[in-house]
Structure formats: C-alpha cells, structure tokens
Design a protein around this motif. Structure first.
Motif, PDB file in Angstrom:
ATOM      1  N   THR A 264     -33.155  21.421   2.323  1.00 26.31           N
ATOM      2  CA  THR A 264     -34.593  21.114   2.289  1.00 26.31           C
ATOM      3  C   THR A 264     -35.253  21.129   3.670  1.00 26.31           C
ATOM      4  N   LYS A 265     -34.508  21.551   4.694  1.00 26.93           N
ATOM      5  CA  LYS A 265     -34.989  21.461   6.073  1.00 26.93           C
ATOM      6  C   LYS A 265     -35.345  20.021   6.426  1.00 26.93           C
ATOM      7  N   ALA A 266     -34.462  19.112   6.002  1.00 28.80           N
ATOM      8  CA  ALA A 266     -34.594  17.675   6.304  1.00 28.80           C
ATOM      9  C   ALA A 266     -35.936  17.134   5.852  1.00 28.80           C
ATOM     10  N   SER A 267     -36.267  17.412   4.602  1.00 26.09           N
ATOM     11  CA  SER A 267     -37.519  16.917   4.041  1.00 26.09           C
ATOM     12  C   SER A 267     -37.323  15.484   3.561  1.00 26.09           C
ATOM     13  N   GLY A 268     -37.600  14.541   4.419  1.00 20.86           N
ATOM     14  CA  GLY A 268     -37.498  13.133   4.065  1.00 20.86           C
ATOM     15  C   GLY A 268     -36.071  12.632   4.025  1.00 20.86           C
ATOM     16  N   ASN A 269     -35.876  11.604   3.217  1.00 23.29           N
ATOM     17  CA  ASN A 269     -34.578  10.940   3.074  1.00 23.29           C
ATOM     18  C   ASN A 269     -33.624  11.883   2.354  1.00 23.29           C
ATOM     19  N   SER A 270     -32.706  12.532   3.071  1.00 20.98           N
ATOM     20  CA  SER A 270     -31.967  13.640   2.465  1.00 20.98           C
ATOM     21  C   SER A 270     -30.486  13.680   2.829  1.00 20.98           C
ATOM     22  N   THR A 271     -29.978  12.757   3.599  1.00 22.75           N
ATOM     23  CA  THR A 271     -28.547  12.703   3.871  1.00 22.75           C
ATOM     24  C   THR A 271     -27.902  11.632   2.989  1.00 22.75           C
ATOM     25  N   GLY A 272     -26.641  11.841   2.635  1.00 26.70           N
ATOM     26  CA  GLY A 272     -25.981  10.944   1.704  1.00 26.70           C
ATOM     27  C   GLY A 272     -24.668  10.409   2.229  1.00 26.70           C
ATOM     28  N   LEU A 273     -24.122   9.446   1.499  1.00 24.76           N
ATOM     29  CA  LEU A 273     -22.758   8.968   1.717  1.00 24.76           C
ATOM     30  C   LEU A 273     -21.997   9.216   0.431  1.00 24.76           C
ATOM     31  N   VAL A 274     -20.859   9.895   0.513  1.00 25.24           N
ATOM     32  CA  VAL A 274     -20.128  10.334  -0.665  1.00 25.24           C
ATOM     33  C   VAL A 274     -18.752   9.682  -0.695  1.00 25.24           C
ATOM     34  N   GLY A 275     -18.392   9.112  -1.843  1.00 25.28           N
ATOM     35  CA  GLY A 275     -17.071   8.521  -1.982  1.00 25.28           C
ATOM     36  C   GLY A 275     -17.017   7.518  -3.104  1.00 25.28           C
ATOM     37  N   THR A 276     -15.944   6.781  -3.162  1.00 23.77           N
ATOM     38  CA  THR A 276     -15.852   5.671  -4.105  1.00 23.77           C
ATOM     39  C   THR A 276     -16.777   4.555  -3.644  1.00 23.77           C
ATOM     40  N   PRO A 277     -17.107   3.624  -4.523  1.00 25.70           N
ATOM     41  CA  PRO A 277     -17.943   2.503  -4.078  1.00 25.70           C
ATOM     42  C   PRO A 277     -17.351   1.775  -2.870  1.00 25.70           C
ATOM     43  N   GLU A 278     -16.041   1.616  -2.846  1.00 30.90           N
ATOM     44  CA  GLU A 278     -15.400   0.928  -1.713  1.00 30.90           C
ATOM     45  C   GLU A 278     -15.530   1.739  -0.426  1.00 30.90           C
ATOM     46  N   GLN A 279     -15.388   3.060  -0.533  1.00 31.06           N
ATOM     47  CA  GLN A 279     -15.514   3.900   0.654  1.00 31.06           C
ATOM     48  C   GLN A 279     -16.945   3.912   1.184  1.00 31.06           C
ATOM     49  N   VAL A 280     -17.912   3.983   0.289  1.00 28.96           N
ATOM     50  CA  VAL A 280     -19.312   3.961   0.722  1.00 28.96           C
ATOM     51  C   VAL A 280     -19.668   2.588   1.278  1.00 28.96           C
ATOM     52  N   ARG A 281     -19.146   1.528   0.662  1.00 28.56           N
ATOM     53  CA  ARG A 281     -19.327   0.178   1.229  1.00 28.56           C
ATOM     54  C   ARG A 281     -18.843   0.143   2.669  1.00 28.56           C
TER      55      ARG A 281
END
Length: 367
Positions: free
Chosen positions: A298-315
């Motif tokens: 999206t060419k960094a259109s707004g909030n566009s990066t994520g965290l991917v994994g299990t709930p524990e890994q994202v925590r």
C-alpha cells in the motif's frame, strides 16, 4: 493505567481484504463494531479522519450512545474550524460520553489530501498552525474567565466557554507526526505520542527524540507513547504466517481490482510513511515477526505493519515495545469484528497479565 488497548471503528465493513459491504453509513455495523470492542476489553476505539470520511463527531457520539464504558479517540485536523469552536465541541462530546473522549490530533502530511478540503499550507506551516491551535483549545478549556488571544493565525477577544471537559478541564491529546516539526509540537502538547509499527530500533530512536522535545517544555516525564500494529494470530506460528500470506494475497487481488482500496497512487510525502517504507525495505519480516507485506503493498498507507505468530509470540513482541516505553497499543485486524473479538480472547489478557506481573516484580524489587 499501565497499558492501554485501542481498536478501530468504522461506519462500513471494509478493509484491505474486504470489499465494502452495505451503505457508507451503516449504524448497525458501527454499533456492532463498538460493542465488540467493548466486550473484547479494549479501552478505546479510534474514529479516523480523512478528506473523504464521514463526520467524526457524529460517529463518536453514536459510539458513545451504543456503549457504556468504551473510550473514544476522535481524530481531528486543526485548521478547518475555529479552535474555540473545536474546544467547545470536544467538551460537549466529552459530557455526552461521560468523560470518555480523547482527541487524536493529525496535522496532515500529504499536500494533495489536504488540498481536497481547501488547505494549501505547506507541511511546516500546518504544524505551526497546530501549535497555536492547541494553545487556543487548551486556553478555552482551562481559562478562569474571558481571555484574549492575538497570535500569527488566530485572533479572538473575550472567549469564555460555557462548557468545559468533564475531568480537570482537560481531554487527553494524542498526537501523530514523525517529522522534526511534528515532534517539536508533540513535545509541547501531546499527552500520548502515536507511532506506526516500526522496528524496535526505530521506535527507540523516536521515543528518545520525542522525550528530548518534551524535556524542553518540562514534560519529559509527562508524555506517553502509542504504537499501531496489525496482529495476525493463529494457534501455531506456521498457521499464522500462512494466514498472513492469505491476507496479502487477498489485498493484492484488491489492488488489481482497484476498487475502493486504501493504496497510495504515489510515493508518500509524510515522514511516518517514509519510515515505514524504510522498514519494509529491510525485508518481509523485521525483528523476528514484524510483518511488512501490507505496508509495502500500500506504499505505507496508514497503519499497515503487523505482528505475526501465536498469541504468546505476539505478546512477547509487544512486551519488547513496552520495555522501550510504549504503554498504548492501537491494534486492528483485517476482519473488523472477528479480529477484535479474537484479540480480546487471545491477546489482550495475555499482555495485561504479563505486564502486571512485570510491574509487581519491579515493586517487589524496589521494596
């Protein structure tokens, strides 16, 4: 409050992966989104703003009527209404929501987008306007009686608002913008400085810069920090990455269709999006699980990066940002209601429990 979670509201069901469903203003959907976030344990929801968006004040008022305790973060662009009027509008909405309002001030980082509403100031002029605008807003909230203001942009005489915010004549001010001009204004005015989901190193650098700016106004220990991310959760890491790949594939198909999609037609002008593209240039994954696929698309259109994994890994990934000084997380997914509910079941309680335990340990050590 040691940790805060903010979700995302909308009047129409749509995202990077979902074609718009129903009318542009769908009261049933907005009410469902708000109640889902309240049920899921979010502290607030963001009411976003653009030159094409529905009126945020009315959206925020409707959310307040549909919920009992959910806070509202209302995005607002200075300069389109008088600051004294905006201050009274905010205060009035604060009363109707029983003190649940916060304001997210966005000065605007794209000339083309600003000009759609008739704003032809350049970038630095917009932030200078925001500085004076917030001076007047805060005076309107806090003055003991009539006051005058004679500044470069705003001139008024005898303002004495008949309505003030519910709590201590102040409404929390969140602030976005990554340029030097933005950070200077944030250091003076912001209660919470908002970043998009950058790498740990980038976030640490920005926090240091903002705290230095706040220190020049005696506020280094007053300002807090928010980080915006798009978590992608599954029961295993492999399934989470497969889910992320499916999200990217669906979003890519929408780009091909070019139907109501939030993709920039040109490279971004604003510093925050440029920084996100710098992050995306480092690869699909940064810092173990910071996912840049949608930002690159999206060419960094707004909030566009994520965290991917299990709930524990994202925590654990969120805790690393918390250790840098982030105390608010604005999280939203690609299925507006279902993802909010999943975060409430699987992620938010884990993060709150982990931070509570860390803070208890710190208190025991301090004792």
């Amino acid at each position: 409050m040691s940790i805060e979670f903010i979700g995302f509201s909308a009047t129409q069901e749509t995202s990077e992966t979902l074609l718009p469903q129903g009318p542009v203003v769908n009261k049933s959907f907005l009410g469902a989104v708000a109640r889902a976030h309240e049920y899921a344990g979010f502290d607030r929801v963001l009411v976003a703003h653009s030159s094409a968006s529905v009126d945020g004040f009315q959206v925020a008022s409707y959310i307040a009527s549909q919920t009992g305790k959910l806070g509202i973060l209302l995005a607002h662009r200075p300069g389109f209404v008088a600051p004294t009027l905006a201050a009274r509008q905010f205060a009035t909405l604060d009363h109707f929501s029983d003190g649940r309002l916060a304001v997210h001030v966005i000065s605007g980082g794209d000339d083309t987008e600003q000009q759609r509403d008739g704003d032809f100031l350049n970038h630095d002029q917009r932030y200078a306007r925001t500085d004076e605008y917030l001076d007047v807003v805060k005076k309107t909230w806090t003055s003991d009686g009539p006051f005058d203001h004679d500044g470069p942009l705003y001139h008024l005489k005898g303002q004495n608002a008949g309505v003030r915010p519910v709590r201590n004549q102040h409404i929390p001010v969140y602030f976005g913008g990554s340029s030097d001009a933005a950070i200077e204004v944030a250091g003076k005015h912001a209660d919470v400085y908002a970043l998009w989901g950058e790498s740990l190193a980038q976030v640490a650098d920005t926090i240091a810069r903002v705290r230095a700016a706040a220190a020049r106004h005696g506020r280094a220990d007053k300002i807090r920090f928010s980080l915006s991310l798009r978590p992608v959760l599954a029961e295993t890491e492999e399934k989470a990455w497969a889910k992320a790949d499916a999200i990217l594939a669906a979003a890519t198909e929408r780009v091909k269709q070019n139907v109501h999609f939030n993709k920039r037609p040109q490279d971004p002008q604003n510093t925050g999006s440029k920084r996100l593209l710098e992050t995306a240039a480092q690869g699909k994954v940064v810092d173990e699980r910071l996912w840049t696929g949608i930002a690159a698309l999206t060419k960094a259109s707004g909030n566009s990066t994520g965290l991917v994994g299990t709930p524990e890994q994202v925590r654990d990934a969120l805790i690393k940002y918390w250790e840098l000084g982030v105390t608010t997380f604005l999280i939203r997914g690609f299925d507006p209601i279902q993802d909010a509910l999943q975060y409430g079941r699987e992620l938010i309680p884990l993060v709150r429990a982990a931070i509570a335990e860390r803070e208890a340990q710190d208190q025991r050590l301090a004792a």
